[in-house]
Design a protein around this motif. Structure first.
Motif, PDB file in Angstrom:
ATOM      1  N   MET A 102       0.863  -1.290   0.301  1.00  0.00           N
ATOM      2  CA  MET A 102      -0.004  -0.016   0.103  1.00  0.00           C
ATOM      3  C   MET A 102       0.709   1.072   0.452  1.00  0.00           C
ATOM      4  SD  MET A 102      -2.518  -0.818   0.250  1.00  0.00           S
ATOM      5  CE  MET A 102      -3.622   0.472  -0.587  1.00  0.00           C
ATOM      6  N   SER A 106      -0.001   3.443  -3.084  1.00  0.00           N
ATOM      7  CA  SER A 106      -0.119   4.605  -3.084  1.00  0.00           C
ATOM      8  C   SER A 106       1.199   6.058  -3.440  1.00  0.00           C
ATOM      9  CB  SER A 106      -0.354   4.922  -1.608  1.00  0.00           C
ATOM     10  OG  SER A 106       1.062   5.391  -0.518  1.00  0.00           O
ATOM     11  N   PHE A 140     -10.927  -6.918  -3.229  1.00  0.00           N
ATOM     12  CA  PHE A 140     -10.505  -6.070  -1.875  1.00  0.00           C
ATOM     13  C   PHE A 140      -9.398  -5.431  -2.967  1.00  0.00           C
ATOM     14  CE2 PHE A 140      -7.420  -5.530   1.778  1.00  0.00           C
ATOM     15  CZ  PHE A 140      -6.481  -5.584   0.854  1.00  0.00           C
ATOM     16  N   ALA A 143     -10.953  -2.728  -4.364  1.00  0.00           N
ATOM     17  CA  ALA A 143     -11.623  -1.620  -2.965  1.00  0.00           C
ATOM     18  C   ALA A 143     -10.393  -0.850  -2.702  1.00  0.00           C
ATOM     19  CB  ALA A 143     -12.044  -2.612  -1.766  1.00  0.00           C
ATOM     20  N   ARG A 144      -9.402  -1.424  -2.425  1.00  0.00           N
ATOM     21  CA  ARG A 144      -7.671  -0.307  -1.916  1.00  0.00           C
ATOM     22  C   ARG A 144      -8.022   0.454  -2.699  1.00  0.00           C
ATOM     23  NH1 ARG A 144      -5.189  -2.405   2.149  1.00  0.00           N
ATOM     24  NH2 ARG A 144      -6.508  -1.761   4.105  1.00  0.00           N
ATOM     25  N   THR A 146      -9.448   1.762  -5.001  1.00  0.00           N
ATOM     26  CA  THR A 146     -10.125   2.298  -5.687  1.00  0.00           C
ATOM     27  C   THR A 146     -10.523   3.683  -4.045  1.00  0.00           C
ATOM     28  OG1 THR A 146     -12.185   0.676  -6.739  1.00  0.00           O
ATOM     29  CG2 THR A 146     -12.831   2.913  -5.466  1.00  0.00           C
ATOM     30  N   SER A 147      -9.862   3.113  -3.171  1.00  0.00           N
ATOM     31  CA  SER A 147      -9.881   4.127  -2.038  1.00  0.00           C
ATOM     32  C   SER A 147      -9.255   4.968  -2.253  1.00  0.00           C
ATOM     33  CB  SER A 147     -10.495   3.102  -0.290  1.00  0.00           C
ATOM     34  OG  SER A 147      -8.879   2.728  -0.236  1.00  0.00           O
ATOM     35  N   MET A 148      -7.806   4.423  -2.593  1.00  0.00           N
ATOM     36  CA  MET A 148      -6.637   5.073  -2.764  1.00  0.00           C
ATOM     37  C   MET A 148      -7.070   6.558  -3.567  1.00  0.00           C
ATOM     38  SD  MET A 148      -3.330   3.074  -2.943  1.00  0.00           S
ATOM     39  CE  MET A 148      -4.077   2.105  -3.687  1.00  0.00           C
ATOM     40  N   LYS A 150      -9.815   7.756  -4.857  1.00  0.00           N
ATOM     41  CA  LYS A 150     -11.047   8.258  -4.190  1.00  0.00           C
ATOM     42  C   LYS A 150     -10.588   9.570  -2.721  1.00  0.00           C
ATOM     43  CE  LYS A 150     -15.753   6.775  -4.991  1.00  0.00           C
ATOM     44  NZ  LYS A 150     -16.705   5.951  -4.061  1.00  0.00           N
ATOM     45  N   ARG A 151      -9.820   9.689  -1.876  1.00  0.00           N
ATOM     46  CA  ARG A 151      -9.231  10.095  -1.621  1.00  0.00           C
ATOM     47  C   ARG A 151      -8.585  11.218  -2.022  1.00  0.00           C
ATOM     48  NH1 ARG A 151      -4.238   8.192   1.142  1.00  0.00           N
ATOM     49  NH2 ARG A 151      -4.497   9.406   2.622  1.00  0.00           N
TER      50      ARG A 151
ATOM     51  N   ILE B 150     -17.375   0.144   2.327  1.00  0.00           N
ATOM     52  CA  ILE B 150     -16.610  -0.649   2.380  1.00  0.00           C
ATOM     53  C   ILE B 150     -15.396  -0.217   1.459  1.00  0.00           C
ATOM     54  CG2 ILE B 150     -14.998  -2.620   0.923  1.00  0.00           C
ATOM     55  CD1 ILE B 150     -17.609  -3.817   0.752  1.00  0.00           C
ATOM     56  N   ILE B 151     -15.470   1.671   0.998  1.00  0.00           N
ATOM     57  CA  ILE B 151     -14.097   2.229   0.331  1.00  0.00           C
ATOM     58  C   ILE B 151     -13.802   3.392   1.995  1.00  0.00           C
ATOM     59  CG2 ILE B 151     -14.509   4.084  -0.704  1.00  0.00           C
ATOM     60  CD1 ILE B 151     -16.097   2.104  -3.224  1.00  0.00           C
ATOM     61  N   HIS B 154     -11.388   1.084   3.861  1.00  0.00           N
ATOM     62  CA  HIS B 154     -10.348   0.968   2.983  1.00  0.00           C
ATOM     63  C   HIS B 154      -9.102   1.923   2.841  1.00  0.00           C
ATOM     64  CE1 HIS B 154     -10.490  -3.278   1.709  1.00  0.00           C
ATOM     65  NE2 HIS B 154     -10.886  -3.511   1.117  1.00  0.00           N
ATOM     66  N   SER B 155     -10.084   3.212   2.467  1.00  0.00           N
ATOM     67  CA  SER B 155      -9.729   4.546   3.087  1.00  0.00           C
ATOM     68  C   SER B 155      -8.250   5.300   3.550  1.00  0.00           C
ATOM     69  CB  SER B 155     -10.209   5.943   2.240  1.00  0.00           C
ATOM     70  OG  SER B 155      -9.799   7.030   2.241  1.00  0.00           O
ATOM     71  N   VAL B 158      -5.975   3.225   5.252  1.00  0.00           N
ATOM     72  CA  VAL B 158      -4.696   3.610   3.643  1.00  0.00           C
ATOM     73  C   VAL B 158      -3.958   4.405   4.230  1.00  0.00           C
ATOM     74  CG1 VAL B 158      -4.082   4.120   1.023  1.00  0.00           C
ATOM     75  CG2 VAL B 158      -5.495   2.099   0.973  1.00  0.00           C
ATOM     76  N   MET B 161      -1.227   3.733   6.423  1.00  0.00           N
ATOM     77  CA  MET B 161      -0.479   3.306   6.010  1.00  0.00           C
ATOM     78  C   MET B 161       0.069   3.975   4.781  1.00  0.00           C
ATOM     79  SD  MET B 161      -2.100  -0.547   4.669  1.00  0.00           S
ATOM     80  CE  MET B 161      -3.060  -1.073   5.233  1.00  0.00           C
TER      81      MET B 161
END
Lengths: 358, 192
Positions: A102, A106, A140, A143-144, A146-148, A150-151, B150-151, B154-155, B158, B161
């Motif tokens: 990650m 990232s 997984f 989702a990971r 996508t979250s990275m 979206k942030r 879920i997002i 994970h957010s 992340v 981390m």
């Protein structure tokens, strides 16, 4: 509108071997490609100076330094046995055995596409289709990633890798009445970590599957069978493998040919099974378009035609052709999707956004 | 229990009970003969009275006799041999209890009953747990979590981390002209 606030349209192909991005830049496309590998170096007093002096690209956290990309290969060669070449991705998904994945991913995302301040900006990423062999959890991974993103302010659209090939290469089906249906046919990405295969009709995916039978599989099998280093096999594959003029006296080339045929047969047999399962009906012959690094050897399409002659497939094949830019086809296909999604977002209201992004 | 032992150095046969004992062998007569047959056996009484067979133990009210017999046992018997025989006897006893769970013999009944109850209880627990597994499976299949949540999970992971992470990654990239990308997008926009 300032540069910072402009609407951006971007694509990411986070592959096992390479991390690639594509961004629309007016009429041009900006492509970036970073080898998706790294080595860890423990923090010492002068390590940062060493890294800067050598111009090596790195990421650091509180404890360690991680040299990434092509520079990681250089460091690994300089210190064989002392540093291990590691990958954030394995078999097409985030490497579950790699604790620093990650951190690396990232940072790769931040330094390639970065943040966006405009809430209409879109990034399209691709993921593997459901696996027919190993149990690989794409959810997984999806989702990971996508979250990275979206942030960082992005609207994220996800498609399957095989569909990206179709969007990029525009295969055509001609029906019985002679009408053309573009973006229809079979798209196959022969990657390093996974082979992805999708059947689509007018740009809409009908079925998709993926398998672990791919570039890494071939390299490892040949290396194991012949007792030679994988690096030697990879070098031969990239520089000398030619299916039209195969030197069968060379053991490595001979073995590569055998395993390529195995891979092609395996992929088509499983795809045919999937095709039959959904009872898809395509009377018209289908175009097969291939892409991905493992499709690069000369004569690969002829090899496919040769292998599938001996198979009983529930569909007819019109032509097998390779992308003119096989290494970038997937990321370009993702960019095509990103542009389509962008147009829809610009027209849509807030409520319709989640339906568009899926 | 009606425990006797062969006190002699040769094999002894008790004819009217149709049994034989090896030298120093101990035997529980209640295992093979009824109390009535034992009490009526003249050969047995004769062998006991002659000392060739020693009476060791009986479950009943002859406590004093047992004590005397015990003392005699300690003085006159090969203790080790006797212990071995008793051990063999006891293990036989356990084996027969396991085999004959439904025996009607009074001495075995209570212990078998206990064993049966224990086995039944184990079986109940096993079937209970498999029901629970099925129930759990059904529950798990019914749960679905929204993709937003879920997002968000994970957010956060992340974010933790990649805290305090810096790098000098520079990827200049290259610009290419590819009309197909935009052209395909326009065409698909009308198609889809």
């Amino acid at each position: 509108m300032s540069e910072e606030n402009k609407i951006r349209t971007v694509a990411i192909d986070a592959g096992t071997l390479f991390f690639q991005t594509a961004e629309q830049d007016g009429q041009d496309i900006k492509l970036q490609c970073i080898r998706n590998a790294f080595v860890q170096i423990n923090a010492t007093d002068d390590i940062e100076d060493v890294l800067r002096q050598n111009n090596w690209q790195y990421v650091k956290d509180d404890m360690n330094y991680y040299v990434i990309g092509e520079d990681s290969l250089k460091v690994a060669k300089l210190f064989p046995g002392s540093v291990e070449l590691r990958r954030p991705m394995q078999n097409g998904v985030l490497n579950k055995n790699e604790p620093e994945k990650m951190l690396i991913m990232s940072e790769l995302i931040k330094k390639t596409i970065g943040e966006t301040k405009n809430n209409k900006s879109v990034v399209c990423i691709c993921v593997s289709s459901p696996s027919v062999d190993e149990s690989v959890d794409s959810s997984f991974h999806k989702a990971r990633l996508t979250s990275m993103l979206k942030r960082l302010g992005w609207n994220v659209k996800v498609i399957e890798e095989g569909l990206a090939v179709i969007l990029s290469e525009r295969p055509i089906v001609i029906d019985a009445e002679g009408k053309e249906a573009p973006y229809s046919g079979i798209g196959i990405s022969f990657g390093s970590g996974r082979t992805n295969c999708v059947l689509a009709y007018k740009g809409l995916q009908i079925i998709g599957m993926s398998s672990a039978c791919c570039g890494d599989f071939i390299d490892k099998k040949v290396a194991d069978q012949l007792g030679v280093p994988i690096s030697q096999v990879m070098s031969k594959k990239e520089k000398e493998l030619d299916f039209e003029k195969l030197n069968e006296d060379d053991d490595i080339l001979y073995a590569l040919n055998v395993y390529y045929e195995t891979m092609i047969e395996y992929v088509f047999k499983h795809f045919a099974k999937k095709f039959a399962e959904v009872k898809s009906e395509f009377d018209a012959p289908l175009d097969v378009v291939v892409a991905g690094g493992s499709s690069c050897p000369n004569g690969f399409c002829l090899k496919i035609e040769d292998v599938i002659k001996g198979l009983k497939l529930p569909f007819k094949i019109k032509e097998v052709r390779r992308s003119s830019d096989p290494r970038n086809s997937v990321v370009k296909g993702c960019l095509t999707q990103a542009i389509i999604t962008q147009k829809k977002i610009l027209k849509a209201s807030e409520d319709e956004l989640s339906a568009i992004l899926g | 229990m009606y425990l006797i032992a062969n006190n002699s150095k040769s094999e002894i046969t008790i004819t009217d009970l149709n049994i034989s004992l090896r030298p120093k062998q101990a035997l529980d007569l209640h295992k093979i003969r009824s109390s009535d047959e034992i009490e009526k056996s003249k050969n047995l009484k004769s062998a006991i009275s002659s000392g060739r067979i020693k009476f060791l133990h009986k479950e009943a009210n002859n406590a004093k006799k047992e004590e005397k017999t015990e003392i005699i046992v300690q003085n006159q018997f090969d203790k080790e041999g006797l212990l071995k025989d008793i051990q063999a006897l006891l293990s036989k006893e356990v084996d027969s209890k396991i085999e004959k769970l439904n025996t009607t013999q009074e001495n075995n009944f209570i212990q078998n009953e206990r064993l049966l109850i224990l086995l039944q209880s184990i079986q109940k627990n096993m079937s209970k747990s498999s029901t629970v597994d099925v129930e759990k499976k059904n529950i798990i299949e019914d749960i679905s979590i929204s993709s937003d949540k879920i997002i968000e999970m994970h957010s956060r992971a992340v974010g933790k981390m990649s805290k305090n992470v810096e790098g000098n990654i520079i990827s200049p990239g290259k610009k290419v002209k590819d009309e197909n990308v935009v052209g395909n997008a326009n065409e698909l926009d009308k198609l889809i």
